[in-house]
Design an enzyme around this catalytic site. Structure first.
Site, short mmCIF file in Angstrom:
data_model
loop_
_atom_site.label_atom_id
_atom_site.label_comp_id
_atom_site.label_asym_id
_atom_site.label_seq_id
_atom_site.Cartn_x
_atom_site.Cartn_y
_atom_site.Cartn_z
CB SER A 1 29.41 48.64 61.68
OG SER A 1 28.87 49.33 62.77
CB CYS B 1 26.06 56.74 66.03
SG CYS B 1 25.98 55.01 66.41
C1 LIG Z 1 24.92 48.62 67.62
C2 LIG Z 1 24.19 48.47 66.35
C3 LIG Z 1 24.88 48.26 65.14
C4 LIG Z 1 26.39 48.28 65.06
O1 LIG Z 1 26.98 47.15 65.67
P1 LIG Z 1 28.52 47.19 66.05
O2 LIG Z 1 28.83 45.79 66.47
O3 LIG Z 1 28.67 48.18 67.14
O4 LIG Z 1 29.25 47.57 64.81
C5 LIG Z 1 24.15 48.08 63.99
N1 LIG Z 1 22.81 48.09 64.02
C6 LIG Z 1 22.11 48.27 65.15
C7 LIG Z 1 20.62 48.25 65.12
C8 LIG Z 1 22.79 48.47 66.35
O5 LIG Z 1 22.08 48.68 67.47
#
Ligand SMILES: *Cc1c(COP(=O)(O)O)cnc(C)c1O
Length: 394
Positions: free
Chosen positions: A73, A326
């Site tokens: 993120s 989410c």
């Molecule tokens: C899980 C995910 C994120 C977020 O990653 P985090 O490390 O949990 O913040 C962003 N993009 C995609 C495609 C994801 O699957």
């Protein structure tokens, strides 16, 4: 019930025991701050650099193009916000897609409130972004194109090389959210013309709260966290040394086992898809049958609520997801399923099963056997299904 079958590896993965083992000394013994001068601590700087090298090698990048972050993120936020700021003199237009992760979509909305214009491209019924749509959306004031490498809900792998080449030809920066793809499929940043790439530790059997952003040398991107001089002054804060060590170990493992793991997961995935489509009526596969992540299966079952399905699977020890982690908890169907054209009622009956390195054929059989029973039971309770059967028996 002792059985636990974890088929939600797109949400997160188990931290591999070797990863945990590699991290522990960096909590217990080697706790020095990499920025300190004495050798007790400064050797941690070398350890951090080693991980940067491992990651760079995995992408065909240079060591100093890897910037550690707190996860996917943050990397996505950084790529969009800092590019917007650094290039706004050139223009204020950004191109992305309707099926991105919320880390991209919500950052896009944030930028729109600050005077940027964001084009959200449609995808086809398989969830594929059309390269010609990307090209048609480019304007003189376009500063960034951001398209995910592979979708986290339906597993579709995007035509990244074509899109990268288009971006390069038009002199527009290209970012890809590769959180789901990195470690699963081979990626080379030069071959794919990628200028920035986001990845995350916990999606590839590494620790949570650590990730990185690849930034090609020469890209003018601003500091994201102001403070100390860490990460070549672009992301301040004492390095998460244990996390970085764990991430490096996870990447090393993922790269070493990629070919074998992806072949095994693809076989199990296709076995799962085959059994479900054959044995459960009124059901469809979402995403592309071939161009999809080796570990992803996503189905929609007519006349069923995804949430009830998840609860009943949980009672059998099966961990799955109805959309992305989410979006669950909200009543709106997934933006990805709507983008591929599913009507609300079909999108609501969706189930994502994502395999992991420990998944076995026995697990898949157990899941399909239970899924069949649960779907039948839920349909027996569904007034919609009752109506449907009545109409069809007439
Ligand atoms: C899980 C995910 C994120 C977020 O990653 P985090 O490390 O949990 O913040 C962003 N993009 C995609 C495609 C994801 O699957």
């Amino acid at each position: 019930m002792d059985r636990l079958i974890y088929l939600d590896n797109a949400a997160t993965t188990k931290t591999a025991p070797e990863v945990v083992e590699a991290m522990i000394p960096y909590f217990t013994e080697n706790y020095g701050n990499p920025s300190s001068v004495y050798s007790f601590a400064s050797k941690n700087k070398d350890a951090v650099t080693e991980q940067r090298e491992i990651i760079a090698r995995a992408l065909g990048a240079q060591t100093n193009e890897i910037y550690f972050t707190a996860g996917g993120s943050e990397s996505d936020n950084w790529a969009l916000k800092a590019t917007a700021e650094a290039y706004e003199a050139k223009g204020k237009h950004i191109i992305t897609t309707k099926i991105e992760h919320h880390a991209i979509l919500h950052t896009g909305e944030y930028l729109e409130k600050r005077g940027f214009e964001v084009t959200y491209l449609d995808v086809d019924e398989k969830g594929r972004v059309r390269p010609e749509d990307v090209e048609a959306a480019i304007r003189p004031d376009t500063i960034l194109i951001s398209v995910m490498f592979a979708n986290n809900e339906i597993g579709t792998i995007e035509p990244i090389k074509e899109i990268g080449q288009i971006a390069r030809r038009h002199g527009v920066l290209f970012h890809t959210d590769a959180v789901q793809a990195f470690g699963q499929i081979p990626i080379n940043v030069d071959e794919y013309c990628i200028d920035m790439l986001s990845a995350s530790g916990h999606k590839l059997n590494g620790p949570k709260g650590i990730g990185f952003l690849y930034i090609r040398k020469g890209v003018k991107i601003r500091s994201f966290v102001h403070g100390g001089a860490q990460e070549r002054k672009r992301r301040a804060g004492t390095e998460n040394v244990p996390g970085i060590i764990g991430l490096g170990k996870a990447v090393e493992r993922a790269v070493a086992s990629m070919a074998e793991r992806s072949a095994k997961e693809t076989r199990l995935r296709d076995y799962l898809i085959g059994r479900v489509l054959e044995e459960i009526p009124y059901c469809r596969l979402n995403g592309d049958a071939k161009d999809r992540l080796p570990n992803n299966a996503n189905f929609s079952f007519q006349f069923i609520e995804g949430e009830s399905l998840l609860i009943m699977l949980d009672m059998k020890g099966i961990c799955a997801s109805s959309g992305s982690a989410c979006t669950s908890g909200s009543l709106d169907p997934s933006h990805v399923l709507l983008a591929i054209g599913l009507p609300h009622e079909i999108a609501h009956g969706s189930l994502r099963l994502t395999l992991g390195e420990e998944t076995t054929k026995e697990d898949i059989d157990y899941v399909v056997d239970n899924l069949k029973e649960i779907v039948a039971r839920l349909r027996d309770m569904s007034p919609l299904y009752e109506d449907f059967v009545k109409k069809n028996n007439r």
